[in-house]
Write an enzyme that holds these catalytic residues in place. Structure first.
Site, PDB file in Angstrom:
ATOM      1  N   CYS A  10       0.871  -1.242  -0.071  1.00 33.74           N
ATOM      2  CA  CYS A  10      -0.001   0.000  -0.060  1.00 33.74           C
ATOM      3  C   CYS A  10       0.836   1.352  -0.004  1.00 33.74           C
ATOM      4  CB  CYS A  10      -1.158  -0.090   1.036  1.00 33.74           C
ATOM      5  SG  CYS A  10      -0.398   0.114   2.804  1.00 33.74           S
ATOM      6  N   ASN A  13       2.151   1.572   4.283  1.00 31.43           N
ATOM      7  CA  ASN A  13       2.502   0.157   5.100  1.00 31.43           C
ATOM      8  C   ASN A  13       1.845   0.450   6.459  1.00 31.43           C
ATOM      9  OD1 ASN A  13       4.980  -2.139   6.047  1.00 31.43           O
ATOM     10  ND2 ASN A  13       3.146  -2.561   5.206  1.00 31.43           N
ATOM     11  N   CYS A  15      -1.764   0.583   7.220  1.00 28.08           N
ATOM     12  CA  CYS A  15      -3.164   0.521   7.086  1.00 28.08           C
ATOM     13  C   CYS A  15      -3.414  -0.783   6.325  1.00 28.08           C
ATOM     14  CB  CYS A  15      -4.037   1.450   6.773  1.00 28.08           C
ATOM     15  SG  CYS A  15      -3.850   3.088   7.826  1.00 28.08           S
ATOM     16  N   ARG A  16      -3.689  -0.652   5.272  1.00 27.00           N
ATOM     17  CA  ARG A  16      -4.298  -1.735   4.410  1.00 27.00           C
ATOM     18  C   ARG A  16      -3.178  -2.927   4.217  1.00 27.00           C
ATOM     19  NH1 ARG A  16      -5.189   1.597  -0.818  1.00 27.00           N
ATOM     20  NH2 ARG A  16      -3.268   2.625   0.095  1.00 27.00           N
ATOM     21  N   SER A  17      -1.893  -2.811   3.686  1.00 27.14           N
ATOM     22  CA  SER A  17      -1.102  -3.675   3.497  1.00 27.14           C
ATOM     23  C   SER A  17      -0.617  -4.678   4.942  1.00 27.14           C
ATOM     24  CB  SER A  17       0.230  -3.592   2.693  1.00 27.14           C
ATOM     25  OG  SER A  17       0.912  -2.397   3.353  1.00 27.14           O
ATOM     26  N   ASP A 125      -8.422   3.486   0.714  1.00 24.06           N
ATOM     27  CA  ASP A 125      -7.450   3.696   1.654  1.00 24.06           C
ATOM     28  C   ASP A 125      -8.366   4.452   2.961  1.00 24.06           C
ATOM     29  OD1 ASP A 125      -5.413   4.597   3.592  1.00 24.06           O
ATOM     30  OD2 ASP A 125      -4.223   5.532   1.883  1.00 24.06           O
TER      31      ASP A 125
END
Length: 155
Positions: A10, A13, A15-17, A125
């Site tokens: 993401c 690095n 939140c999402r990933s 995001d």
């Protein structure tokens, strides 16, 4: 044959990933799939930092521990060392493409599209949004990882 090495990418690095990494690690283990998973960001703003506290809370509520996570930035060598590098959105995919070289061996793509998850193809995001965006991210990560497991079993 060695375990497939998967890298989720993401922007920062935090939140999402790291969420997808944690979900994939846990769900693949539960499914009996031997995989190596990691995550990183295309940007360097958060290198060395933990996951966003809002994501840590949302993930913990669903049974995923993001506390050990420390952000790192994507490196060109990642495209040699991983089999599959999956971006959370198209901007992240462009960031990955800027690191591709003739020796790169990793297959790249959008996480949700590659896994066959329902739309959207871009994983939104939640960083600038409300807490509900973090909770929704957990559900979307679980949906994507379910598709990832199906696809890995077909390989």
């Amino acid at each position: 044959m060695s375990a497939p090495r998967l890298l989720f990418v993401c922007l920062g690095n935090i939140c999402r990933s790291p969420l997808v990494e944690a979900v994939a690690r846990q769900r693949c283990a539960e499914a009996g799939l031997a995989v190596e998973v990691a995550s990183c960001g295309t940007g360097d703003w958060h290198v060395g930092h933990g996951a966003d506290p809002r994501m840590v809370r949302a993930a913990a509520a669903a049974g995923y521990d993001l506390m050990p996570h420390r952000a790192r930035q994507l490196q060109a060598a990642d495209l040699d060392g991983y089999d599959l590098v999956l971006a959370m959105d198209r901007d992240n995919l462009r960031g990955i493409a800027s690191h591709v070289s003739p020796r790169s061996r990793a297959e790249t793509g959008l996480f949700l599209a590659w896994t066959g998850a329902a739309p959207p193809e871009d994983f939104p995001d939640p960083y600038h949004g409300a807490f509900d965006g973090f909770t929704a991210s957990v559900a979307l990560a679980e949906q994507g990882v379910a598709g990832l497991i199906r696809r890995l079993r077909q390989r």
